[in-house]
Design an enzyme around this catalytic site. Structure first.
Site, PDB file in Angstrom:
ATOM      1  N   TRP A  46      -0.875  -6.058 -14.138  1.00  0.00           N
ATOM      2  CA  TRP A  46       0.332  -5.409 -13.617  1.00  0.00           C
ATOM      3  C   TRP A  46       0.994  -6.305 -12.583  1.00  0.00           C
ATOM      4  O   TRP A  46       0.317  -6.981 -11.801  1.00  0.00           O
ATOM      5  CB  TRP A  46       0.009  -4.052 -12.997  1.00  0.00           C
ATOM      6  CG  TRP A  46       0.245  -2.905 -13.926  1.00  0.00           C
ATOM      7  CD1 TRP A  46       1.293  -2.045 -13.931  1.00  0.00           C
ATOM      8  CD2 TRP A  46      -0.607  -2.486 -15.007  1.00  0.00           C
ATOM      9  NE1 TRP A  46       1.173  -1.124 -14.945  1.00  0.00           N
ATOM     10  CE2 TRP A  46       0.003  -1.374 -15.629  1.00  0.00           C
ATOM     11  CE3 TRP A  46      -1.814  -2.947 -15.522  1.00  0.00           C
ATOM     12  CZ2 TRP A  46      -0.544  -0.711 -16.711  1.00  0.00           C
ATOM     13  CZ3 TRP A  46      -2.371  -2.303 -16.606  1.00  0.00           C
ATOM     14  CH2 TRP A  46      -1.747  -1.193 -17.193  1.00  0.00           C
ATOM     15  N   ASP A  49       0.751  -5.275  -8.682  1.00  0.00           N
ATOM     16  CA  ASP A  49      -0.681  -5.294  -8.413  1.00  0.00           C
ATOM     17  C   ASP A  49      -1.168  -6.725  -8.202  1.00  0.00           C
ATOM     18  O   ASP A  49      -1.912  -7.012  -7.260  1.00  0.00           O
ATOM     19  CB  ASP A  49      -1.458  -4.673  -9.575  1.00  0.00           C
ATOM     20  CG  ASP A  49      -1.239  -3.186  -9.710  1.00  0.00           C
ATOM     21  OD1 ASP A  49      -2.159  -2.414  -9.404  1.00  0.00           O
ATOM     22  OD2 ASP A  49      -0.136  -2.789 -10.120  1.00  0.00           O
ATOM     23  N   GLY A 185       7.460   1.409  -8.853  1.00  0.00           N
ATOM     24  CA  GLY A 185       6.017   1.502  -8.672  1.00  0.00           C
ATOM     25  C   GLY A 185       5.537   2.868  -8.234  1.00  0.00           C
ATOM     26  O   GLY A 185       4.331   3.087  -8.133  1.00  0.00           O
ATOM     27  N   ASP A 187       5.768   6.110  -9.657  1.00  0.00           N
ATOM     28  CA  ASP A 187       6.206   6.591 -10.960  1.00  0.00           C
ATOM     29  C   ASP A 187       6.836   7.970 -10.980  1.00  0.00           C
ATOM     30  O   ASP A 187       7.898   8.161 -11.561  1.00  0.00           O
ATOM     31  CB  ASP A 187       5.018   6.584 -11.923  1.00  0.00           C
ATOM     32  CG  ASP A 187       4.402   5.207 -12.095  1.00  0.00           C
ATOM     33  OD1 ASP A 187       4.689   4.317 -11.281  1.00  0.00           O
ATOM     34  OD2 ASP A 187       3.634   5.020 -13.037  1.00  0.00           O
ATOM     35  N   ARG A 220      -2.080  13.436 -12.737  1.00  0.00           N
ATOM     36  CA  ARG A 220      -1.153  12.560 -13.441  1.00  0.00           C
ATOM     37  C   ARG A 220       0.234  13.195 -13.574  1.00  0.00           C
ATOM     38  O   ARG A 220       0.392  14.395 -13.360  1.00  0.00           O
ATOM     39  CB  ARG A 220      -1.707  12.249 -14.837  1.00  0.00           C
ATOM     40  CG  ARG A 220      -3.121  11.673 -14.848  1.00  0.00           C
ATOM     41  CD  ARG A 220      -3.193  10.321 -14.186  1.00  0.00           C
ATOM     42  NE  ARG A 220      -2.359   9.345 -14.900  1.00  0.00           N
ATOM     43  CZ  ARG A 220      -2.053   8.134 -14.425  1.00  0.00           C
ATOM     44  NH1 ARG A 220      -2.466   7.765 -13.240  1.00  0.00           N
ATOM     45  NH2 ARG A 220      -1.314   7.315 -15.140  1.00  0.00           N
ATOM     46  N   TYR A 372      -0.459  12.127  -8.162  1.00  0.00           N
ATOM     47  CA  TYR A 372       0.058  10.768  -8.172  1.00  0.00           C
ATOM     48  C   TYR A 372       0.981  10.496  -6.980  1.00  0.00           C
ATOM     49  O   TYR A 372       0.541  10.539  -5.844  1.00  0.00           O
ATOM     50  CB  TYR A 372       0.710  10.512  -9.526  1.00  0.00           C
ATOM     51  CG  TYR A 372       0.431   9.127 -10.094  1.00  0.00           C
ATOM     52  CD1 TYR A 372      -0.833   8.556  -9.999  1.00  0.00           C
ATOM     53  CD2 TYR A 372       1.428   8.410 -10.725  1.00  0.00           C
ATOM     54  CE1 TYR A 372      -1.086   7.294 -10.517  1.00  0.00           C
ATOM     55  CE2 TYR A 372       1.184   7.155 -11.263  1.00  0.00           C
ATOM     56  CZ  TYR A 372      -0.072   6.595 -11.144  1.00  0.00           C
ATOM     57  OH  TYR A 372      -0.310   5.343 -11.649  1.00  0.00           O
ATOM     58  N   TRP A 373       2.265  10.221  -7.176  1.00  0.00           N
ATOM     59  CA  TRP A 373       3.147   9.837  -6.073  1.00  0.00           C
ATOM     60  C   TRP A 373       3.906  11.024  -5.474  1.00  0.00           C
ATOM     61  O   TRP A 373       4.918  10.836  -4.799  1.00  0.00           O
ATOM     62  CB  TRP A 373       4.136   8.776  -6.554  1.00  0.00           C
ATOM     63  CG  TRP A 373       3.477   7.439  -6.760  1.00  0.00           C
ATOM     64  CD1 TRP A 373       2.972   6.936  -7.918  1.00  0.00           C
ATOM     65  CD2 TRP A 373       3.231   6.438  -5.761  1.00  0.00           C
ATOM     66  NE1 TRP A 373       2.428   5.688  -7.710  1.00  0.00           N
ATOM     67  CE2 TRP A 373       2.572   5.362  -6.395  1.00  0.00           C
ATOM     68  CE3 TRP A 373       3.500   6.357  -4.389  1.00  0.00           C
ATOM     69  CZ2 TRP A 373       2.190   4.196  -5.713  1.00  0.00           C
ATOM     70  CZ3 TRP A 373       3.120   5.208  -3.718  1.00  0.00           C
ATOM     71  CH2 TRP A 373       2.478   4.148  -4.365  1.00  0.00           C
ATOM     72  N   GLU A 416      -8.064   4.520  -5.701  1.00  0.00           N
ATOM     73  CA  GLU A 416      -6.648   4.247  -5.962  1.00  0.00           C
ATOM     74  C   GLU A 416      -5.774   4.905  -4.898  1.00  0.00           C
ATOM     75  O   GLU A 416      -4.831   4.291  -4.396  1.00  0.00           O
ATOM     76  CB  GLU A 416      -6.304   4.784  -7.361  1.00  0.00           C
ATOM     77  CG  GLU A 416      -4.941   4.407  -7.867  1.00  0.00           C
ATOM     78  CD  GLU A 416      -4.708   4.885  -9.297  1.00  0.00           C
ATOM     79  OE1 GLU A 416      -3.603   4.650  -9.820  1.00  0.00           O
ATOM     80  OE2 GLU A 416      -5.620   5.511  -9.900  1.00  0.00           O
TER      81      GLU A 416
END
Length: 454
Positions: A46, A49, A185, A187, A220, A372-373, A416
């Protein structure tokens, strides 16, 4: 490779276990040419990354850090773009979606300059690469000079920025736009929700999500959001990944993306001077982008930078970590730095169970602590903010964030991201950028933080 674990490091005895653990993650995730983010969920290379990974690898092996960036740049398109994924041909297509047969880069992207090999995606990620390359060079200038590292990567990085500054200035304000939620980045940030509502999702029968094989559905993006991501990527592919003709239904100016471009332009200025080239164009780009960032995206009422939706040219009323990342910009006006610092310390971004910075306003309507974000606290954005705090002399806040980062990285097994409410580790473990940035915070002498401001 095991010899990397034995390299001396400027770390106290209490930090040696953490350092060795971080080094082990990077060694285990090395493929021979680059480093995967995770052996399970993310089995390819990525873009941003690899930039963060190189920043950490420089403390173990400058040469390996150089190779990390060089392997990514080897997949650069002729139009200058650095694709967000470089696919490993040895990984089965079923292991990750969207896979190479979805993007069809060598065929659909031929007119835009996609390489015949390796296969890549057609979108991009934040431009951290020049910053990473400069830090890698400075970690061992003699090795860099011996291998001609700067001389080889500088023109490729200039072409990357030129692509962004020409093909991706889609609005009237002159900032760089992103055309897919994966490009910043972050998402599934709530900052994209309003723009995504315009997108008709792809039918679920036309694709199969592989991320749910290794990640819990509650962590997710939703199926609805994923269908919209697929639709946008499919439409971009149908247009040959050509930004001049693609009917971008999603186009936003993201403050974090543009802030990283500013910092990387300053890094290019340093490289230019080192190589005997003219640094003035890079300094001019950085200065103009800083002015536009403030004029276009700063929200004085809320004390944070906002995303701007270019379809209707209006700011998005959501507060996310991308609006705090501009702290990394050295020439940011002092009053804005002060306001950002206060916002960072407000209930919006002060999590009960971690010192890391949540990805979204804790008091916001869309906050979800483990999706996630949409709430979790990430290590890479916290590293950027820690660096920004130090750059502006806010050392007490920077030290607090650094201590929290290192504590959470160790106890989470280099996760993560972190649930900001419970402090629980979420997502993949042994995550490469978490390990790499842990190494950087353990080993850096902080001398390079203000260097880019000169």
């Amino acid at each position: 490779m095991k010899a990397l674990l034995d390299r001396p490091a400027p770390a106290a005895t209490a930090a040696l276990t953490l350092r060795r653990g971080a080094a082990r993650v990077l060694i285990d995730n090395w493929t021979g040419t680059s480093t995967v983010p995770s052996r399970t969920l993310y089995p390819h290379q990525w873009s941003w990354d690899s930039a963060f990974i190189a920043i950490g690898l420089r403390h173990l092996s400058a040469r390996r850090a150089q190779r990390e960036l060089e392997s990514l740049l080897a997949a650069q398109w002729a139009d200058g773009r650095i694709p967000h994924i470089v696919f490993n041909a040895d990984v089965p297509h079923a292991a990750y979606f969207p896979s190479p047969d979805f993007w069809q880069s060598s065929r659909a992207g031929r007119a835009a300059g996609a390489p015949a090999a390796p296969q890549t995606s057609g979108i991009v990620q934040p431009p951290v690469h020049a910053l990473a390359a400069w830090l890698v060079h400075r970690s061992d200038p003699a090795e860099s000079a011996r291998r001609g590292f700067l001389r080889r990567v500088y023109p490729r990085l200039v072409a990357w920025h030129d692509y962004l500054l020409t093909r991706r200035t889609l609005g009237e304000g002159g900032l760089v736009a992103v055309v897919h939620p994966w490009e910043p980045g972050m998402d599934n940030s709530p900052a994209w929700d309003r723009a995504l509502q315009r997108i008709e999702p792809a039918h679920s029968a036309t694709y199969r999500r592989a991320d749910l094989n290794h990640g819990h559905p509650a962590d997710r993006p939703t199926d609805l959001d994923y269908g919209r991501y697929v639709r946008l990527a499919t439409d971009y592919r149908a247009a040959g990944y050509d930004d001049r003709t693609a009917p971008h239904q999603f186009a936003v100016e993201d403050p974090g993306f543009n802030a990283l471009l500013i910092v990387s332009e300053l890094a290019l200025a340093k490289m230019a001077r080192e190589l005997g080239n003219d640094a003035r164009p890079h300094l001019a780009h950085a200065g103009e982008l800083t002015r536009r960032l403030v004029n276009r995206l700063w929200d004085d009422r809320s004390g944070i930078f906002r995303v701007r939706d270019l379809i209707d040219d209006t700011p998005v009323d959501e507060s996310g970590v991308t609006g705090l990342v501009p702290l990394i910009v050295p020439q940011l006006p002092h009053d804005i730095v002060d306001r950002l610092h206060r916002t960072l310390g407000s209930p919006q971004f002060t999590a009960p169970s971690t010192r890391l910075v949540p990805s979204y306003d804790l008091t916001g309507h869309a906050f979800a602590p483990h999706r996630y974000w949409r709430g979790p606290a990430w290590f890479n954005t916290s590293w950027l903010i820690e660096r920004g705090l130090r750059a502006h002399g806010l050392h007490t806040s920077a030290a607090r964030l650094r201590q929290g980062f290192l504590a959470d990285a160790g106890r989470s097994d280099f996760a993560e991201y972190i649930d900001p409410v419970t402090g629980a580790a979420r997502g993949a473990r042994h995550f490469s950028w978490t390990a790499a940035l842990t190494l950087d915070l353990l080993c850096t002498d902080h001398a390079d933080t203000k260097e880019l401001a000169a």
